[in-house]
Enzyme design. Sequence first.
Site, PDB file in Angstrom:
ATOM      1  N   GLN A   1       0.849  -1.191   0.000  1.00  0.00           N
ATOM      2  CA  GLN A   1       0.000   0.000   0.000  1.00  0.00           C
ATOM      3  C   GLN A   1       0.890   1.248   0.000  1.00  0.00           C
ATOM      4  O   GLN A   1       1.766   1.399   0.854  1.00  0.00           O
ATOM      5  CB  GLN A   1      -0.918   0.034   1.221  1.00  0.00           C
TER       6      GLN A   1
ATOM      7  N   TYR B   1      -5.391  11.158   3.848  1.00  0.00           N
ATOM      8  CA  TYR B   1      -4.027  11.347   3.355  1.00  0.00           C
ATOM      9  C   TYR B   1      -4.103  12.133   2.045  1.00  0.00           C
ATOM     10  O   TYR B   1      -5.197  12.466   1.566  1.00  0.00           O
ATOM     11  CB  TYR B   1      -3.326   9.997   3.183  1.00  0.00           C
TER      12      TYR B   1
ATOM     13  N   ARG C   1      -8.367  -5.289  12.225  1.00  0.00           N
ATOM     14  CA  ARG C   1      -8.152  -5.639  13.627  1.00  0.00           C
ATOM     15  C   ARG C   1      -8.333  -7.123  13.943  1.00  0.00           C
ATOM     16  O   ARG C   1      -7.578  -7.657  14.761  1.00  0.00           O
ATOM     17  CB  ARG C   1      -9.014  -4.738  14.512  1.00  0.00           C
TER      18      ARG C   1
ATOM     19  N   CYS D   1     -12.289  -2.688  20.275  1.00  0.00           N
ATOM     20  CA  CYS D   1     -12.141  -1.742  21.394  1.00  0.00           C
ATOM     21  C   CYS D   1     -11.260  -0.553  21.001  1.00  0.00           C
ATOM     22  O   CYS D   1     -11.300   0.490  21.648  1.00  0.00           O
ATOM     23  CB  CYS D   1     -11.551  -2.451  22.614  1.00  0.00           C
TER      24      CYS D   1
ATOM     25  N   CYS E   1      -5.583  -1.026  20.091  1.00  0.00           N
ATOM     26  CA  CYS E   1      -4.419  -1.206  19.196  1.00  0.00           C
ATOM     27  C   CYS E   1      -4.201   0.054  18.359  1.00  0.00           C
ATOM     28  O   CYS E   1      -3.055   0.467  18.132  1.00  0.00           O
ATOM     29  CB  CYS E   1      -4.608  -2.428  18.299  1.00  0.00           C
TER      30      CYS E   1
HETATM   31  C1  LIG Z   1      -3.567  -0.120  14.168  1.00  0.00           C
HETATM   32  C2  LIG Z   1      -4.188   0.188  12.847  1.00  0.00           C
HETATM   33  C3  LIG Z   1      -3.392   0.564  11.782  1.00  0.00           C
HETATM   34  C4  LIG Z   1      -3.976   0.843  10.522  1.00  0.00           C
HETATM   35  N1  LIG Z   1      -3.163   1.128   9.478  1.00  0.00           N
HETATM   36  C5  LIG Z   1      -3.717   1.319   8.254  1.00  0.00           C
HETATM   37  C6  LIG Z   1      -2.903   1.493   7.108  1.00  0.00           C
HETATM   38  O1  LIG Z   1      -1.675   1.416   7.164  1.00  0.00           O
HETATM   39  N2  LIG Z   1      -3.534   1.709   5.919  1.00  0.00           N
HETATM   40  C7  LIG Z   1      -4.897   1.738   5.805  1.00  0.00           C
HETATM   41  O2  LIG Z   1      -5.406   1.904   4.709  1.00  0.00           O
HETATM   42  N3  LIG Z   1      -5.681   1.548   6.871  1.00  0.00           N
HETATM   43  C8  LIG Z   1      -5.128   1.314   8.076  1.00  0.00           C
HETATM   44  N4  LIG Z   1      -5.926   1.035   9.127  1.00  0.00           N
HETATM   45  C9  LIG Z   1      -7.389   0.935   8.922  1.00  0.00           C
HETATM   46  C10 LIG Z   1      -7.774  -0.505   8.610  1.00  0.00           C
HETATM   47  O3  LIG Z   1      -7.177  -0.993   7.429  1.00  0.00           O
HETATM   48  C11 LIG Z   1      -9.288  -0.679   8.457  1.00  0.00           C
HETATM   49  O4  LIG Z   1      -9.700   0.102   7.356  1.00  0.00           O
HETATM   50  C12 LIG Z   1     -10.060  -0.259   9.709  1.00  0.00           C
HETATM   51  O5  LIG Z   1      -9.376  -0.666  10.886  1.00  0.00           O
HETATM   52  C13 LIG Z   1     -11.451  -0.887   9.713  1.00  0.00           C
HETATM   53  O6  LIG Z   1     -11.383  -2.278   9.592  1.00  0.00           O
HETATM   54  P1  LIG Z   1     -11.553  -3.294  10.852  1.00  0.00           P
HETATM   55  O7  LIG Z   1     -12.845  -2.939  11.504  1.00  0.00           O
HETATM   56  O8  LIG Z   1     -11.521  -4.648  10.241  1.00  0.00           O
HETATM   57  O9  LIG Z   1     -10.391  -3.041  11.767  1.00  0.00           O
HETATM   58  C14 LIG Z   1      -5.369   0.753  10.375  1.00  0.00           C
HETATM   59  C15 LIG Z   1      -6.162   0.362  11.458  1.00  0.00           C
HETATM   60  C16 LIG Z   1      -5.589   0.063  12.677  1.00  0.00           C
HETATM   61  C17 LIG Z   1      -6.476  -0.425  13.784  1.00  0.00           C
HETATM   62  S1  SF4 Z   2      -6.814  -4.116  20.894  1.00  0.00           S
HETATM   63 FE1  SF4 Z   2      -9.069  -4.264  20.733  1.00  0.00          FE
HETATM   64  S2  SF4 Z   2      -9.520  -3.616  18.615  1.00  0.00           S
HETATM   65 FE2  SF4 Z   2      -7.329  -4.058  18.701  1.00  0.00          FE
HETATM   66  S3  SF4 Z   2      -7.158  -6.209  18.020  1.00  0.00           S
HETATM   67 FE3  SF4 Z   2      -7.279  -6.213  20.255  1.00  0.00          FE
HETATM   68  S4  SF4 Z   2      -9.485  -6.499  20.733  1.00  0.00           S
HETATM   69 FE4  SF4 Z   2      -9.320  -5.854  18.568  1.00  0.00          FE
END
Ligand SMILES: Cc1cc2nc3c(=O)[nH]c(=O)nc-3n(C[C@H](O)[C@H](O)[C@H](O)COP(=O)(O)O)c2cc1C
Ligand code: SF4
Length: 401
Positions: A128, A199, A351, A376, A379
């Site tokens: 990415q 971004y 996550r 939560c 992270c």
């Molecule tokens: C710790 C962390 C780092 C992330 N880093 C990126 C990233 O580098 N690029 C990106 O497009 N999204 C990033 N995201 C967003 C995730 O790719 C995703 O779009 C968002 O967490 C929602 O998906 P989920 O509910 O499955 O976590 C990050 C999310 C978290 C929690």
């Molecule tokens: S810290 Fe919370 S949101 Fe992140 S991976 Fe763990 S349970 Fe999921």
Amino acid sequence: MYCGYSKACGTKGKVDGDKVEEEGEKGSMFEIFEETRIGNMVLKNRIVRSATWENRATEDGFVTDELIDFTSELAQGEAGLIITGISYVTEEGKNIFRQTGIHRDECIPGLKRLTDEVHRQGGRVAAQLVHGGGRSLVLQPAKPLLAPSDMVGEFFGTAPSRAMTLDEIESVKEAFHGAALRTKEAGFDAVELHAAHGYLLSQFLSPLCNRREDEYGGNLARRARFVTELIGEIKEAVGTDFPVLMKVNGDDFVDGGLKASDAAEMTTLFEQAGLDAVEISGGLFGPDRIPKELTRRSARKPEEGVFFLPQAQEFRGRINIPIILVGGIRALEMIEGLLSEEKVDYVAMSRPFIREPQLVKRWKSGDRSPSTCQTCGRCSLKAFRGHKLQCYRRKKTNLMV
Ligand SMILES: Cc1cc2nc3c(=O)[nH]c(=O)nc-3n(C[C@H](O)[C@H](O)[C@H](O)COP(=O)(O)O)c2cc1C
Ligand code: SF4
């Protein structure tokens, strides 16, 4: 088996070299564990690890052994495609401290070690690419960050940004081309442009951040112009078969920001320019501006907790390229629902894979219980503060009940 181009294309058939042998049937349900392809990339299932920055590169952006070990564990977990955390295309567009760089040829050998390891595990991996724009790190305090328009920290913290000149637009595009070529040379299977989350590319698309009055601002097509040109030029550089994906906001979730209908319309332009697949996300992020959609816990019913499904439905029918949906997806039943009704072509998670890198393998082995990630957000908070990416959920909480 489908070619990955659903609804509009609907080709069902066997992947054979560069061709998809058609079986003639259209409109059948998608299945999770079927082989599909995007461009020349063959994927073994429809589950994607969405880009998640790891905070595991060296301070100057080189791949480390711990980053390779981390990615290897993900690859062993059998996600169809792993998208790396955001990698910066220029030093000034860097936006976290231990971020991976793809801005110089010297980065290629380390990246090649990473892709070799993923391939050794039978996985597929996309890099990415990002330029942080007004969300970049302030490396030189006296120098404003680059953005489509002048901003005095209204959206992204306190650092002022200034409107890019036309020469700077060209030079950032060149930086993206260079990075895309390095992506291919380092053995990645695809490249994803980060045009979501506030971004630089996302700022150009958003009416809130892009207040330019030249050919790169104003109406929808002009705001999309930077990204449209970029896609066309990258496709020309890497070749038509090398897949170019893009993550976009289905909604900025800010008053005056980008809305789903415009985002979908812009994506028709990106498709014409050669885009191979679109990942739909949302939110104009910032350290203190994580949309509530990303912090709420999973819903109890399948599909209820999928953050950006209504936005994704705006894209369906308007574009022919595959749709990857991210945000809040936690349970196998949710995924089955989304795919069997062909609401999207692929699902992505971030996550759940932080908590359980081998989630897909677990599901495949017959343990169908949902991800134990509770959304939560700890992270994310830790990662924003520079800590290594891992699950920081407190051991004794029992938020699932
Ligand atoms: C710790 C962390 C780092 C992330 N880093 C990126 C990233 O580098 N690029 C990106 O497009 N999204 C990033 N995201 C967003 C995730 O790719 C995703 O779009 C968002 O967490 C929602 O998906 P989920 O509910 O499955 O976590 C990050 C999310 C978290 C929690
Ligand atoms: S810290 Fe919370 S949101 Fe992140 S991976 Fe763990 S349970 Fe999921």
